[in-house]
Design a protein around this motif. Sequence first.
Motif, PDB file in Angstrom:
ATOM      1  N   ARG A 110       0.857  -1.065   0.103  1.00 17.17           N
ATOM      2  CA  ARG A 110      -0.127  -0.334   0.204  1.00 17.17           C
ATOM      3  C   ARG A 110       1.289   1.401  -0.110  1.00 17.17           C
ATOM      4  O   ARG A 110       2.181   0.922   0.562  1.00 17.17           O
ATOM      5  CB  ARG A 110      -0.957   0.081   1.343  1.00 17.17           C
ATOM      6  N   ASP A 136      -5.477   7.579  -3.278  1.00 18.86           N
ATOM      7  CA  ASP A 136      -6.428   6.263  -3.616  1.00 18.86           C
ATOM      8  C   ASP A 136      -7.307   6.362  -2.605  1.00 18.86           C
ATOM      9  O   ASP A 136      -7.355   5.959  -1.517  1.00 18.86           O
ATOM     10  CB  ASP A 136      -5.445   5.663  -2.451  1.00 18.86           C
ATOM     11  N   TRP A 137      -8.758   6.708  -3.305  1.00 17.99           N
ATOM     12  CA  TRP A 137      -9.496   7.113  -2.836  1.00 17.99           C
ATOM     13  C   TRP A 137     -10.702   5.391  -2.617  1.00 17.99           C
ATOM     14  O   TRP A 137     -11.714   5.962  -1.215  1.00 17.99           O
ATOM     15  CB  TRP A 137     -10.687   7.946  -3.595  1.00 17.99           C
ATOM     16  N   THR A 138     -10.173   4.139  -2.698  1.00 17.07           N
ATOM     17  CA  THR A 138     -11.044   3.624  -2.635  1.00 17.07           C
ATOM     18  C   THR A 138     -10.091   2.454  -1.781  1.00 17.07           C
ATOM     19  O   THR A 138     -10.740   1.817  -1.060  1.00 17.07           O
ATOM     20  CB  THR A 138     -11.472   2.936  -4.429  1.00 17.07           C
ATOM     21  N   GLY A 139      -9.185   2.539  -1.717  1.00 22.49           N
ATOM     22  CA  GLY A 139      -8.168   1.486  -0.777  1.00 22.49           C
ATOM     23  C   GLY A 139      -7.451  -0.079  -0.907  1.00 22.49           C
ATOM     24  O   GLY A 139      -7.342  -0.816  -0.872  1.00 22.49           O
ATOM     25  N   ARG A 146     -13.218   5.360  -9.870  1.00 26.88           N
ATOM     26  CA  ARG A 146     -12.431   3.772  -9.483  1.00 26.88           C
ATOM     27  C   ARG A 146     -11.654   3.731 -10.330  1.00 26.88           C
ATOM     28  O   ARG A 146     -11.866   3.011 -11.619  1.00 26.88           O
ATOM     29  CB  ARG A 146     -14.011   3.036  -8.836  1.00 26.88           C
ATOM     30  N   ASP A 204      -4.712  10.786   3.943  1.00 24.81           N
ATOM     31  CA  ASP A 204      -5.330  10.000   4.682  1.00 24.81           C
ATOM     32  C   ASP A 204      -5.474  10.297   6.142  1.00 24.81           C
ATOM     33  O   ASP A 204      -4.385   9.951   7.150  1.00 24.81           O
ATOM     34  CB  ASP A 204      -5.309   8.577   4.034  1.00 24.81           C
ATOM     35  N   ARG A 236      -7.407   4.860   2.805  1.00 23.57           N
ATOM     36  CA  ARG A 236      -7.841   5.912   1.995  1.00 23.57           C
ATOM     37  C   ARG A 236      -7.553   7.298   2.041  1.00 23.57           C
ATOM     38  O   ARG A 236      -8.281   7.878   3.488  1.00 23.57           O
ATOM     39  CB  ARG A 236      -9.244   5.158   2.096  1.00 23.57           C
ATOM     40  N   THR A 237      -7.383   7.762   0.798  1.00 25.91           N
ATOM     41  CA  THR A 237      -7.747   9.329   0.414  1.00 25.91           C
ATOM     42  C   THR A 237      -8.907  10.040   1.121  1.00 25.91           C
ATOM     43  O   THR A 237     -10.381   9.748   0.829  1.00 25.91           O
ATOM     44  CB  THR A 237      -7.681   9.767  -0.539  1.00 25.91           C
ATOM     45  N   SER A 275     -13.576   8.388   6.209  1.00 21.45           N
ATOM     46  CA  SER A 275     -13.608   7.853   6.006  1.00 21.45           C
ATOM     47  C   SER A 275     -14.632   6.595   6.622  1.00 21.45           C
ATOM     48  O   SER A 275     -15.052   5.980   6.531  1.00 21.45           O
ATOM     49  CB  SER A 275     -13.132   7.151   4.782  1.00 21.45           C
TER      50      SER A 275
END
Length: 355
Positions: free
Chosen positions: A79, A265-268, A288, A310, A316-317, A332
């Motif tokens: 990651r 990385d909005w969705t992780g 995505r 994050d 996730r962002t 989030s």
Amino acid sequence: MKSRNLVLIIAIIFLQTGGLTAQTGGELTVSKSVAAGGGGMLRGGELLAVTTIGQTAAGTVAGGRFDLAAGFHAPAQTRSKTPFDFDGDGRTDISIFRPSNGSWWYSRSSDNQFRVYNFGTAADSLAPGDWTGDGKTDIAVWRPATGTWFVQRSEDNSFFSFPFGAPGDTPAPADYDGDGKTDAAVFRPAAGTWYVLNSGGAGTAITSFGAAGDKPVPADYDGDGKADLAIFRPSDGSWWYLRSSDGAFRVYRFGVGTDKPVAGDWTGDGKTDIAVFRPSTGTWFVQRSEDGSFFSFPFGQNGDIPAPGDYDGDGRTDAAVFRSGVWFVSRSTAGTLITDFGAAGDRPVPNAFVP
């Protein structure tokens, strides 16, 4: 009692796996009992190792986040390192740069204490990153007038400087060689050329990618642990990136010329997602990386400065905006945070690479 159990479990792991080495300075916390299968968490770089007694546990970390699901056939997932993490706890820290006196202010998310350093001038471009590979963001600037980089080490607050680039270039630092350290890089708009100084010893890479008017948005779009050369083209709202994993490029239309690129990385999933913030409406749009679909949501208003990061450390962002000294953060996993930090005229540091 906890200490005795910790020693016992480490001993069992050592005997049955051949050894589990902890990073110096890290904190080892056993998060499962022996009866439940064992396991441990090493935080420092940050290394997360989930292991079953009797299976092989191995892994290395070079300052960044590294997840290891251990077993004879279990894959490891990499990651991205948390951006703007000055205290190394895996969370983005609320932070500002004050142009009036060249000072940096950040609030440590680990203990809510703040730090202040004078480093740079109002004419400098912000270039924070983990330049030394210790898992913490270092304060840094690029001086456009001379093409010189200045970095303050997080380890001891000493600094170093070096020339790389020329007046007219746009700084685009990132970890291009995947060694856990930020690399100096510039995009030369007039020629559409990138110059990357690889910290891993591979020397300087010179690549033509982009054109005059493009904005550099380097990030790890393919999830291989290396930043990819990438640009946002305001003239048609297109994104272009060159995959470091195979040398192929991708092109997507996403956004309009007045949008602010806020890739993250909005969705992780370990890959950077294309994203924009629309200042006129305070709306965020995210494509995505998994399937090319998108989602959008309102957060902020006209005049806000986007400062994504994050902030809750979940990989996730999070959307965030800075409004005349007030921060609004949509975490989030931990809900919305509203806090005063800074003043009108300050620049939020997590906005450093939003062109």
